[in-house]
Design an enzyme around this catalytic site. Sequence first.
Site, short mmCIF file in Angstrom:
data_model
loop_
_atom_site.label_atom_id
_atom_site.label_comp_id
_atom_site.label_asym_id
_atom_site.label_seq_id
_atom_site.Cartn_x
_atom_site.Cartn_y
_atom_site.Cartn_z
N LYS A 36 -1.93 42.65 14.18
CA LYS A 36 -3.05 41.65 14.84
C LYS A 36 -4.10 41.39 14.04
O LYS A 36 -4.95 40.98 13.78
CB LYS A 36 -2.76 40.86 16.19
CG LYS A 36 -3.16 42.29 16.72
CD LYS A 36 -3.10 41.91 18.36
CE LYS A 36 -3.83 42.92 19.30
NZ LYS A 36 -3.24 42.71 20.20
N ARG A 131 -3.33 40.64 33.19
CA ARG A 131 -3.31 39.84 32.04
C ARG A 131 -2.00 39.54 32.21
O ARG A 131 -1.95 39.05 33.29
CB ARG A 131 -3.74 40.56 31.20
CG ARG A 131 -4.57 39.69 29.67
CD ARG A 131 -4.58 40.84 28.38
NE ARG A 131 -3.70 40.80 28.30
CZ ARG A 131 -3.98 40.86 26.71
NH1 ARG A 131 -4.30 41.56 25.90
NH2 ARG A 131 -2.48 41.37 25.77
C1 LIG Z 1 -2.19 43.46 20.61
C2 LIG Z 1 -1.33 44.59 21.57
C3 LIG Z 1 -0.49 44.83 21.79
C4 LIG Z 1 -1.15 46.49 20.44
O1 LIG Z 1 -2.40 46.38 21.42
P1 LIG Z 1 -3.32 48.08 20.70
O2 LIG Z 1 -3.90 48.87 21.41
O3 LIG Z 1 -3.51 48.12 19.44
O4 LIG Z 1 -1.61 49.28 20.28
C5 LIG Z 1 1.14 45.25 22.49
N1 LIG Z 1 0.90 44.30 23.47
C6 LIG Z 1 0.06 43.54 23.94
C7 LIG Z 1 0.94 41.90 24.43
C8 LIG Z 1 -1.24 42.78 22.77
O5 LIG Z 1 -1.49 42.47 23.26
#
Ligand SMILES: *Cc1c(COP(=O)(O)O)cnc(C)c1O
Length: 358
Positions: A36, A131
């Site tokens: 992302k 969340r």
């Molecule tokens: C952004 C995100 C991740 C990845 O998080 P990082 O800290 O960048 O590894 C994993 N799971 C969800 C649901 C996320 O929104």
Amino acid sequence: MTAPRLEVDLVKLGHNARTLVARLGQRGIAVTAVTKGTLGCAAIAHELVRAGVAGLGDSRIENIEALREAGVTAPITLIRSPMLSQVDRVVAHADVSANTESAVLRRLSAAAVTQGRLHGVLLMVESGDLREGILPPDLAGVVDEVHRLPGLRLDGVGTNLACQSGVVPSGRNMGDLSHLVATVETATGVDIDRVSGGNSANLEWAFGATDVGRVNDLRLGEAILLGREALHRRPVDGLHTDAFTLVAEVIEAQVKPSLPWGAIAQNAFGETVAVRDRGEVRQAILALGRQDVDTGGLVPPVGIEILGASSDHLVLDTGTLDLPVGAEVRFGVDYTALLGAMTSPFVAEVVLDAQTCS
Ligand SMILES: *Cc1c(COP(=O)(O)O)cnc(C)c1O
């Protein structure tokens, strides 16, 4: 070359991904690489797939569509719950989506039936970070529902910590997750294959735990892209923290007093700025601003200090360095700065060796 630009070093990214895949593999944990932060950059996705990740994850259907368009065929999980208004696109382009709501599951099911596809569902469970997530006592009921809905298959169960409240992944909450998975399997008779324990905040737990239980997947963004874990932002041993570099160009270079003169009120962003008199400084202005990037997440080169940032100007004290108009300055980025720079139409992405993202 054009500026500002974000330079991407695919060799370093590949190394980071390969290293994490190998180390976590020894613990029975596969890596879902979260893209992302890269705005659907296909060159990066291809490199991560080559590095041996089990699949990709992204929070935005637009990014996933861009990856598909560019020929990425690896399994992709939409890691944010689908909007009702996008369920058709999600079923068409993502293999799996993270889910917590029956209303969405029913619509995904209908879309999957219409499109003649089988859509995977990763049910997210609340583990205390508050969340997304189904409350643990409700999980069995939702697993049953997925099992009954046509066009859907249960891909697995996941959880996410450390994002909203900073709750630390621990032996305790990860153990609870494994226990919940086993209990729900018994209650429903449905096998739960993938157990996705979290994100880059889970690494300390994953490397330190004597037993990772049922967790066999982590969704890693920051650790791969920036080489850092996400609890203290410490570099992970053996990973590159500088796969991304933001390069900006000097448009003014003058020796100026460090103290402003005139009556002082708020600046352009409603802030009252405290400045300390340090005599004359070599001031350089870069054509880069808050419209392009979260300037608080930039790491300047040694000897250069960021004095301030407005929408379009980044003001530097260049110390003893003489940076003439036209010179370039290279910055490290944190995750927020990376997201902003990738998203700004004013910042070009330059993939070293591959030239562009697509
Ligand atoms: C952004 C995100 C991740 C990845 O998080 P990082 O800290 O960048 O590894 C994993 N799971 C969800 C649901 C996320 O929104």
